[in-house]
Design a protein around this motif. Structure first.
Motif, short mmCIF file in Angstrom:
data_model
loop_
_atom_site.label_atom_id
_atom_site.label_comp_id
_atom_site.label_asym_id
_atom_site.label_seq_id
_atom_site.Cartn_x
_atom_site.Cartn_y
_atom_site.Cartn_z
N VAL A 105 0.85 -1.19 0.00
CA VAL A 105 0.00 0.00 0.00
C VAL A 105 0.89 1.24 0.00
CG1 VAL A 105 -1.80 1.27 1.23
CG2 VAL A 105 -1.89 -1.24 1.14
N ASN B 207 1.39 4.65 -2.77
CA ASN B 207 1.46 6.05 -2.39
C ASN B 207 2.85 6.64 -2.59
OD1 ASN B 207 -1.30 6.37 -1.44
ND2 ASN B 207 -0.72 4.95 0.18
N ASP C 188 3.02 0.55 7.26
CA ASP C 188 3.31 1.44 6.14
C ASP C 188 4.40 2.45 6.48
OD1 ASP C 188 2.13 3.62 7.51
OD2 ASP C 188 0.44 3.79 6.13
N LEU D 133 -1.59 -1.87 8.38
CA LEU D 133 -2.65 -2.08 7.40
C LEU D 133 -2.80 -3.58 7.18
CD1 LEU D 133 -1.32 0.54 4.84
CD2 LEU D 133 -3.11 0.91 6.55
N TRP E 208 -3.63 -6.77 5.29
CA TRP E 208 -3.75 -7.22 3.90
C TRP E 208 -4.67 -8.41 3.76
CZ3 TRP E 208 1.82 -7.59 1.51
CH2 TRP E 208 2.37 -6.31 1.41
N ASN F 15 -5.71 -3.47 0.77
CA ASN F 15 -6.30 -2.16 0.46
C ASN F 15 -7.81 -2.23 0.20
OD1 ASN F 15 -5.51 0.53 0.57
ND2 ASN F 15 -5.36 0.71 -1.64
#
Length: 149
Positions: free
Chosen positions: A37, A41, A62, A68, A70, A89
């Protein structure tokens, strides 16, 4: 209904080593600078961790230090099979599924990755299928294979 993405490689190590590399050592080989992720970005993830048990989570920390999720481990059969509900995401209800099997071979271990359930993406299913078909080449066929060598 789209066919599964299937990738098969043979790595020059025993199934225990290949399985442990894929699961417990995922942070050492996962290409966090390209496939995370954070990478979406324009940054690099700090780490990727898989809890080595059924019900465990796959988590990216991150570039900002935020965890985060997955996906989750739906089957953890040491040295033979790993199954995941994969929703990087996305919401868990939109998961696809990844199964990885580890079979002894005369030159090490044959590892097969099968990714399916593309209908979860609705009208984006073909694009997601094609993206993962290409993405697993770098992640699985290259990065993971190199980690096992």
């Amino acid at each position: 209904m789209l066919p599964p993405v299937i990738k098969t490689i043979t790595v020059p190590c025993p199934p225990k080593h290949a399985f442990d590399t894929f699961t417990k050592d995922i942070d050492t080989w996962w290409p966090k600078e390209k496939n995370s992720v954070s990478a979406m970005n324009g940054a690099v993830a700090q780490r990727v961790v898989m809890e080595p048990k059924t019900g465990g989570a796959i988590v990216e920390t991150d570039h900002t230090g935020t965890d985060l999720v997955w996906g989750s481990v739906t089957e953890f059969s040491p040295h033979t099979k790993l199954a995941l509900a994969w929703h990087i995401n996305l919401e868990p209800k939109d998961a696809t599924f990844v199964e990885v099997t580890f079979e002894p071979s005369s030159t090490g271990t044959t590892v097969t990755l099968k990714h399916y359930g593309w209908e979860a993406f609705g009208d984006k299913a073909q694009d997601m299928h094609d993206g993962y078909n290409a993405g697993w080449v770098g992640v699985f066929e290259t990065a993971f294979a190199n980690a096992c060598s």
